[in-house]
Scaffold this motif. Structure first.
Motif, mmCIF file in Angstrom:
data_model
loop_
_atom_site.group_PDB
_atom_site.id
_atom_site.type_symbol
_atom_site.label_atom_id
_atom_site.label_comp_id
_atom_site.label_asym_id
_atom_site.label_seq_id
_atom_site.Cartn_x
_atom_site.Cartn_y
_atom_site.Cartn_z
ATOM 1 N N ILE A 17 0.778 -1.122 0.047
ATOM 2 C CA ILE A 17 0.036 -0.040 -0.113
ATOM 3 C C ILE A 17 0.723 1.163 -0.132
ATOM 4 C CG2 ILE A 17 -1.823 1.277 1.153
ATOM 5 C CD1 ILE A 17 -2.532 -1.598 2.295
ATOM 6 N N PHE A 18 0.972 1.705 -1.045
ATOM 7 C CA PHE A 18 1.942 3.121 -1.236
ATOM 8 C C PHE A 18 0.848 4.134 -0.852
ATOM 9 C CE2 PHE A 18 3.424 0.300 -4.610
ATOM 10 C CZ PHE A 18 4.860 0.602 -4.454
ATOM 11 N N GLY A 19 1.614 5.288 0.092
ATOM 12 C CA GLY A 19 0.841 6.156 0.877
ATOM 13 C C GLY A 19 0.142 5.589 2.075
ATOM 14 N N GLY A 20 0.710 4.426 2.749
ATOM 15 C CA GLY A 20 -0.021 3.840 3.642
ATOM 16 C C GLY A 20 0.020 4.489 5.030
ATOM 17 N N SER A 21 0.753 5.504 4.891
ATOM 18 C CA SER A 21 1.038 6.216 6.210
ATOM 19 C C SER A 21 0.251 7.540 6.392
ATOM 20 C CB SER A 21 2.560 6.686 6.613
ATOM 21 O OG SER A 21 2.888 7.450 5.529
ATOM 22 N N GLY A 22 -0.506 7.706 5.247
ATOM 23 C CA GLY A 22 -1.371 8.794 5.216
ATOM 24 C C GLY A 22 -2.966 8.771 5.928
ATOM 25 N N GLY A 23 -3.485 9.533 5.778
ATOM 26 C CA GLY A 23 -4.796 9.546 6.685
ATOM 27 C C GLY A 23 -5.862 8.455 6.210
ATOM 28 N N ILE A 24 -5.971 8.441 4.628
ATOM 29 C CA ILE A 24 -6.822 7.288 4.065
ATOM 30 C C ILE A 24 -6.103 6.045 3.997
ATOM 31 C CG2 ILE A 24 -7.754 6.778 1.799
ATOM 32 C CD1 ILE A 24 -8.382 9.763 1.438
ATOM 33 N N GLY A 25 -4.692 6.186 3.712
ATOM 34 C CA GLY A 25 -3.892 5.039 3.699
ATOM 35 C C GLY A 25 -3.872 3.988 4.681
ATOM 36 N N GLN A 26 -4.013 4.551 5.949
ATOM 37 C CA GLN A 26 -4.187 4.142 7.351
ATOM 38 C C GLN A 26 -5.295 3.129 7.485
ATOM 39 O OE1 GLN A 26 -2.475 5.760 11.011
ATOM 40 N NE2 GLN A 26 -2.211 7.650 9.690
#
Length: 256
Positions: free
Chosen positions: A12-21
């Motif tokens: 998951i690319f961007g998995g540390s973002g609000g939606i990504g989490q």
């Protein structure tokens, strides 16, 4: 739901973002191992891994720069080494997007948006396709924009690059289906997390903006990260094994 995916991880690319989490959590709850790709939020990514593992799942965190092919390949190889296989790429990487009119965009803003979102996804596909072919298939899930169907003024630095990715996703579906590789998009509406909350804090989205956007929704409320996670899990799972080249809008009916 563990049998809904092949063995291996969702990367998951961007998995540390609000939606990504929220997307990471949804895959973990569905029984998939999770690999969180992040650029700078190491503490957030590692904390999310700990929470997933505390709940009985398996997760790893991997730092990369989506603009650099060597960085992308090194991170992908590390995910395969940790999990044995990648069964799904979820593309949700992207910078904080300035809200500006097209006429006011700078070359630097435009170039940055394209480098991260468009060239980044392209590089991820170049890295993942040989692996997917070797493993007998795989899935791409692109987190796009509901603005692909109804242009939201001043959001072009997000919508336009994602529109290029929509075309690439359709191309992947067309060309790689013979290898059992599927590619679909989740069109993301206003989600109460991440970039939206940050821009709201900055005063970019005020009460007048909220009234205007709610007036364009069938469901006059904001979405949650888990709404996007549920859609991404569905499109990546065996339940969607005959779905490819499609868009699933998770936007409260934006623009209907």
């Amino acid at each position: 739901m563990a049998d809904q995916f092949p063995q291996g991880a969702a990367l998951i690319f961007g998995g540390s973002g609000g939606i990504g989490q929220g997307v990471c959590d949804a895959f973990a709850r569905a029984g998939s191992a999770v690999a969180i790709a992040y650029h700078s939020k190491r503490d957030v990514a590692e904390a999310r891994c700990r929470e997933i593992e505390a709940a009985g799942g398996r997760a790893t965190a991997h730092q990369l720069d989506a603009r650099d092919e060597d960085s992308m390949r090194a991170a992908f190889d590390a995910v395969v080494a940790a999990h044995g296989r990648v069964h799904t790429i979820v593309w949700g990487a992207g910078p904080l997007v300035d809200q500006v009119l097209i006429a006011e965009m700078t070359q630097a803003q435009w170039r940055r948006a394209l480098e991260i979102e468009v060239f980044g996804l392209f590089t991820a596909t170049k890295v993942a396709i040989p692996h997917f072919r070797e493993q007998g298939g795989g899935s791409f899930v692109h987190l796009g924009s509901a603005g692909d169907r109804w242009w939201p003024a001043m959001d072009g630095l997000s919508v336009a690059p994602k529109a290029a990715n929509e075309a690439l996703i359709r191309g992947l579906a067309k060309e790689e289906g013979k290898h059992n590789i599927r590619a679909n998009s989740v069109l993301v509406g206003v989600i109460e997390a991440g970039m939206f909350l940050e821009l709201q804090k900055q005063g970019v989205f005020d009460e007048a903006w909220t009234r205007d956007v709610h007036g364009k929704l069938c469901l006059p409320r904001w979405g949650k990260p888990e709404d996007i996670g549920a859609a991404a899990v569905f499109l990546a799972s065996n339940a969607a094994n005959y779905i490819t080249g499609q868009q699933l809008s998770v936007s409260g009916g934006f623009g209907v």
